[in-house]
Motif scaffolding. Structure first.
Motif, short mmCIF file in Angstrom:
data_model
loop_
_atom_site.label_atom_id
_atom_site.label_comp_id
_atom_site.label_asym_id
_atom_site.label_seq_id
_atom_site.Cartn_x
_atom_site.Cartn_y
_atom_site.Cartn_z
N LEU A 2 0.83 -1.20 0.00
CA LEU A 2 0.00 0.00 0.00
C LEU A 2 0.86 1.24 0.00
CD1 LEU A 2 -2.68 -0.91 2.64
CD2 LEU A 2 -2.90 -0.93 0.20
N SER A 3 0.31 2.32 -0.54
CA SER A 3 1.01 3.58 -0.49
C SER A 3 0.82 4.27 0.84
CB SER A 3 0.48 4.51 -1.61
OG SER A 3 -0.89 4.73 -1.44
N LEU A 208 1.80 7.63 -6.97
CA LEU A 208 3.01 6.82 -7.00
C LEU A 208 4.02 7.29 -5.96
CD1 LEU A 208 3.84 4.42 -8.77
CD2 LEU A 208 5.13 6.01 -10.19
N SER A 209 4.60 6.35 -5.26
CA SER A 209 5.64 6.66 -4.27
C SER A 209 6.42 5.40 -3.95
CB SER A 209 5.01 7.22 -2.99
OG SER A 209 4.44 6.19 -2.20
N GLU A 210 7.42 5.55 -3.11
CA GLU A 210 8.25 4.41 -2.70
C GLU A 210 7.48 3.40 -1.86
OE1 GLU A 210 9.26 7.91 0.14
OE2 GLU A 210 8.63 7.58 -1.94
N TYR A 211 6.25 3.73 -1.48
CA TYR A 211 5.43 2.82 -0.68
C TYR A 211 4.61 1.86 -1.53
CZ TYR A 211 6.67 5.74 3.29
OH TYR A 211 7.38 6.40 4.26
N ASN A 212 4.39 2.18 -2.81
CA ASN A 212 3.60 1.27 -3.65
C ASN A 212 4.32 0.88 -4.94
OD1 ASN A 212 3.23 3.62 -5.16
ND2 ASN A 212 1.19 3.99 -4.31
N PHE A 225 -3.78 1.05 -7.56
CA PHE A 225 -4.25 1.77 -8.74
C PHE A 225 -5.60 2.45 -8.54
CE2 PHE A 225 -0.85 -0.53 -10.64
CZ PHE A 225 -0.51 0.17 -11.79
N GLY A 226 -6.02 2.60 -7.30
CA GLY A 226 -7.31 3.24 -7.06
C GLY A 226 -7.36 4.69 -7.51
N SER A 227 -6.24 5.38 -7.43
CA SER A 227 -6.21 6.79 -7.80
C SER A 227 -5.95 7.02 -9.28
CB SER A 227 -5.12 7.53 -7.00
OG SER A 227 -5.38 7.49 -5.62
N ALA A 228 -5.55 5.99 -10.01
CA ALA A 228 -5.16 6.15 -11.41
C ALA A 228 -6.28 6.75 -12.25
CB ALA A 228 -4.72 4.81 -11.99
N ASN A 246 7.74 12.62 -6.84
CA ASN A 246 7.81 11.70 -5.71
C ASN A 246 8.90 10.64 -5.95
OD1 ASN A 246 5.75 12.93 -4.28
ND2 ASN A 246 4.18 11.49 -4.94
N VAL A 247 8.92 10.08 -7.15
CA VAL A 247 9.90 9.05 -7.48
C VAL A 247 11.31 9.64 -7.46
CG1 VAL A 247 10.75 7.56 -9.34
CG2 VAL A 247 8.30 7.62 -8.81
#
Length: 273
Positions: A2-3, A208-212, A225-228, A246-247
């Motif tokens: 999860l993010s 997107l982040s280092e958490y997902n 991908f809920g926010s995509a 973020n990346v």
């Protein structure tokens, strides 16, 4: 997977009295389902996750042969809790349960508004949460069909999403980048996956982040991908820029050289040929 960053654990109640109180809260239908892992930490979050409608959905998934039994808790966040489940054939699956009591989904309307796939949403939090789960399922299908490395979505019903388990045979899930050693090759793979997502699936991840982002034996894999949103979404460019920043921020902190954000966005969109 999860993010969302893990929530603080709720204080544990001690002794048999706490267990007795939890057992009394279980309805006969809930007990008969025999799907809950009876551990003290599960009782602590019982009322937030396994309400009667959710238990009925889980029973339906069991009757449909999607899952056989819930194995245990894997991750928790403000919007959802993730469990490992056992399929009828003995393989592991992931059960993502969106919390029907969470107020966080009201902040997510910007990711659904304007999407024709979800124009039939009725007022009320349960309808919104069901739409969110359905949205994640459809986005994962589209991403996977385009060649993006994502977990295989298996089923969705109301606020429950089932997908393949990604990890070893012992039930140890793959770890996100935040918990992994990373290289410049990992950064290139992230940009490649986001590029495929944009150019072939016509989607922007938007969270997107280092958490997902996960590092697997087969390469970088994207989750959550809920926010995509579709690339035609009015805020898609803003979301893409935020994803890239973020990346970049994460890899820079790890001492990895990254592309300039503008250059990365142009590369992802195919505008720097």
């Amino acid at each position: 997977m999860l993010s969302e960053e893990p929530e603080e654990q709720l204080p544990k109640e001690n002794g048999q009295k706490a267990m007795d109180r939890a057992d009394r809260r279980l309805s006969r239908r809930e007990r008969e389902s025999r799907l809950l892992v009876k551990r003290s930490e599960d009782y602590d979050v019982f009322d937030n996750v396994f309400d009667v409608p959710t238990l009925m959905i889980i029973n339906d998934l069991k009757d449909d042969g999607v899952i056989h039994q819930i194995r245990g808790s894997l991750a928790a966040g403000k919007e959802s809790k993730v469990y490992t489940a056992i399929a009828p054939d003995g393989t592991l699956r992931i059960l993502k349960i969106y919390l029907t009591v969470s107020a966080e989904f009201k902040k997510r309307l910007q990711y659904i508004a304007g999407d024709p796939r979800f124009s039939d949403i009725k007022p009320g939090s349960r309808s919104l949460i069901a739409a969110w789960a359905r949205k994640e399922f459809k986005n994962m299908l589209a991403a996977r069909a385009a060649g993006v490395r994502v977990p295989r979505p298996i089923a969705v019903k109301k606020n429950v999403l089932v997908m393949e388990f990604v990890g070893d045979s012992e039930g140890n899930a793959v770890r996100p980048l935040i918990e992994s050693k990373v290289t410049s090759g990992d950064y290139r793979q992230v940009i490649e996956q986001v590029t495929i997502l944009y150019q072939k699936a016509r989607l922007v991840h938007a969270d997107l982040s280092e958490y997902n982002i996960f590092k697997t034996d087969s390469g970088i894999m994207l989750f959550d991908f809920g926010s995509a949103v579709d690339v035609q979404h009015p805020n898609s460019k803003q979301f893409l820029v935020r994803d890239v920043m973020n990346v970049n921020r994460f890899f820079e902190k790890r001492g990895i050289e990254v592309l300039d954000a503008v250059q990365a966005v142009e590369k992802i969109k195919g505008e720097n040929k």
